[in-house]
Design a protein around this motif. Structure first.
Motif, short mmCIF file in Angstrom:
data_model
loop_
_atom_site.label_atom_id
_atom_site.label_comp_id
_atom_site.label_asym_id
_atom_site.label_seq_id
_atom_site.Cartn_x
_atom_site.Cartn_y
_atom_site.Cartn_z
N PRO A 156 -2.25 146.64 50.18
CA PRO A 156 -1.08 147.65 49.82
C PRO A 156 0.21 146.79 49.57
N LEU A 157 0.75 147.34 48.88
CA LEU A 157 2.35 146.91 48.48
C LEU A 157 3.17 147.14 49.84
N ASP A 158 3.77 146.33 50.15
CA ASP A 158 4.97 146.95 51.20
C ASP A 158 6.27 146.59 50.71
N GLU A 159 6.43 146.20 49.51
CA GLU A 159 7.83 146.00 48.79
C GLU A 159 7.33 146.28 47.26
N PHE A 160 8.55 146.45 46.50
CA PHE A 160 8.46 146.79 45.12
C PHE A 160 9.25 145.76 44.30
N ASN A 161 9.83 144.82 44.81
CA ASN A 161 10.60 143.87 44.01
C ASN A 161 10.37 142.50 43.64
N SER A 162 9.12 142.22 44.20
CA SER A 162 8.62 140.70 43.84
C SER A 162 8.16 140.94 42.29
N PRO A 163 7.89 139.62 41.85
CA PRO A 163 7.24 139.66 40.55
C PRO A 163 5.93 140.22 40.68
N ALA A 164 5.06 139.88 41.53
CA ALA A 164 3.83 139.94 41.98
C ALA A 164 3.74 141.68 42.04
N ALA A 165 4.63 142.36 42.96
CA ALA A 165 4.71 143.94 42.90
C ALA A 165 4.90 144.46 41.60
N ARG A 166 5.95 143.98 40.99
CA ARG A 166 6.33 144.60 39.53
C ARG A 166 5.14 144.57 38.73
N ALA A 167 4.33 143.52 38.62
CA ALA A 167 3.16 143.41 37.80
C ALA A 167 2.11 144.44 38.32
N VAL A 168 1.94 144.82 39.29
CA VAL A 168 1.14 145.76 39.77
C VAL A 168 1.63 146.97 39.34
N LEU A 169 2.95 147.46 39.57
CA LEU A 169 3.54 148.68 38.99
C LEU A 169 3.50 148.84 37.56
N ALA A 170 3.53 147.76 37.09
CA ALA A 170 3.50 147.88 35.32
C ALA A 170 1.94 148.18 34.89
N ASP A 171 1.06 148.13 35.59
CA ASP A 171 -0.35 148.26 35.28
C ASP A 171 -1.07 149.46 35.79
N ILE A 172 -0.44 150.26 36.72
CA ILE A 172 -1.28 151.24 37.33
C ILE A 172 -0.82 152.73 36.87
N ASP A 173 -1.85 153.76 36.90
CA ASP A 173 -1.60 155.02 36.52
C ASP A 173 -1.49 155.78 37.75
N ILE A 174 -1.95 155.65 38.86
CA ILE A 174 -1.93 156.36 40.01
C ILE A 174 -1.28 155.15 41.23
N LEU A 175 -0.57 155.84 42.10
CA LEU A 175 -0.10 155.09 43.30
C LEU A 175 -0.31 155.72 44.65
N ILE A 176 -1.21 155.53 45.41
CA ILE A 176 -1.29 156.05 46.86
C ILE A 176 -0.36 155.28 47.64
N THR A 177 0.37 156.37 48.37
CA THR A 177 1.36 155.94 49.31
C THR A 177 0.96 156.39 50.53
#
Length: 336
Positions: free
Chosen positions: A38-59
């Motif tokens: 799971p992502l625990d932050e949204f600011n790193s390059p790795a997190a941003r790459a995941v965000l750019a690629d997804i249609d669904i986010l489970i929080t």
């Protein structure tokens, strides 16, 4: 047709057991899971790459704030499935402005809270916590036997529910199996509401005055802050019990402590404001208080319900059928 891509955002130490192998397998059957951790932050390059690629986010619990900047970084995002209770402290209005659908697992989290409340009601009416203390200090049972001859127990008692929330409604349904009179105070309940088959609708003053146990199930809103204060508590019968599994902000804590210090009332309290009472608070030591550390909701294996509900909502979304627990923006503020 491309399969939807999915990722998770939550704190791993707060969400153990939410998704078991079966739940993950069901998600994998309808979506591509782009990241197991799971992502625990949204600011790193790795997190941003995941965000750019997804249609669904489970929080879930511990998810960072989904801000306008996060929404901008996730242009494909179409569904946020929250595998926990309230989402109103997690979502920026930009989420809805972007047309992202939101669902939550509040209905699953309501089950253990309602179970806790039922147990608290039964134990409170039988004065179990006082019985425990008496037995510890008087093993000959003289004080226990004396208490047994008081007008206590669960037969023909009156239970007052403040708020017809998801939890309040589940508690009302549980109580139909007992010899209780159940009162309800909620200004939004109408005469044709199904809950009216299980309760008697009264104003809050009547409820406080007639009930042997009062259980609070209202949402935390500016209008409900300190809704239970000195005036309402003074209306309660001597020996009655007050239960709070909702939010600490709903209660004037100083007024409650004053009544409890008098010995006139009992209380079962799972939530306070602040979240942890100040060191030395009487709530920790008063013999007529049963204080628990905000555990009425899903803990341990109960968390599996949260994951299961989130998975079911994802499956509905992928199949193109209506969601069962979508959170409409107009109702967001009224949620607990």
């Amino acid at each position: 047709m491309m399969r939807p891509k999915i990722a998770f955002a939550m704190a791993a130490d707060k969400t153990k057991f939410v998704f078991d192998a079966e739940a993950l397998a069901r998600l994998a059957a309808c979506c591509d899971i782009v990241r197991d951790t799971p992502l625990d932050e949204f600011n790193s390059p790795a997190a941003r790459a995941v965000l750019a690629d997804i249609d669904i986010l489970i929080t879930g619990w511990g998810c960072p704030m989904i801000s306008a900047d996060v929404v901008k970084a996730a242009p494909r995002l179409k569904l946020i499935a929250h595998a926990a209770g309230t989402v109103k402290y997690t979502l920026d209005p930009a989420v809805y402005a972007a047309g992202i659908v939101v669902t939550h697992a509040a209905d699953a989290n309501a089950v253990p809270v309602a179970e806790y409340t039922l147990a608290a009601i039964i134990f409170a009416n039988k004065r179990m916590f006082e019985m425990r203390d008496n037995y510890r200090s008087d093993q000959a049972r003289r004080s226990s036997h004396a208490l047994m001859n008081e007008p206590i127990g669960n037969y023909h008692r009156t239970i007052g529910l403040v708020g017809a929330s998801r939890i309040g409604r589940k508690v009302a349904k549980f109580l139909t199996g007992f010899d209780f009179t159940v009162l309800l105070s909620d200004p939004f309940v109408q005469a044709d509401d199904p809950i009216m088959e299980m309760v008697e609708l009264v104003d809050i003053e009547t409820l406080m005055g007639r009930s042997d146990v009062v259980s609070l199930h209202a949402p935390s809103l500016p209008a409900t802050r300190a809704m239970i204060g000195a005036r309402q508590l003074a209306l309660m019968r001597d020996g009655a019990t007050f239960i709070n599994t909702a939010r600490g902000a709903l209660v004037d804590e100083a007024a409650l402590i004053a009544e409890l210090q008098s010995g006139r009332l009992h209380a079962v309290i799972d939530v306070t404001e602040p979240e942890i009472p100040a060191a030395g608070s009487p709530l920790f030591s008063l013999p007529n208080v049963f204080l628990t550390p905000h555990v009425a909701g899903a803990i341990g294996m109960e968390r599996l319900r949260l994951g299961q509900l989130a998975v079911e909502e994802v499956e509905r979304f992928v199949a193109g059928v209506p969601l069962e627990f979508a959170v409409e923006p107009a109702l967001l503020e009224r949620l607990a």
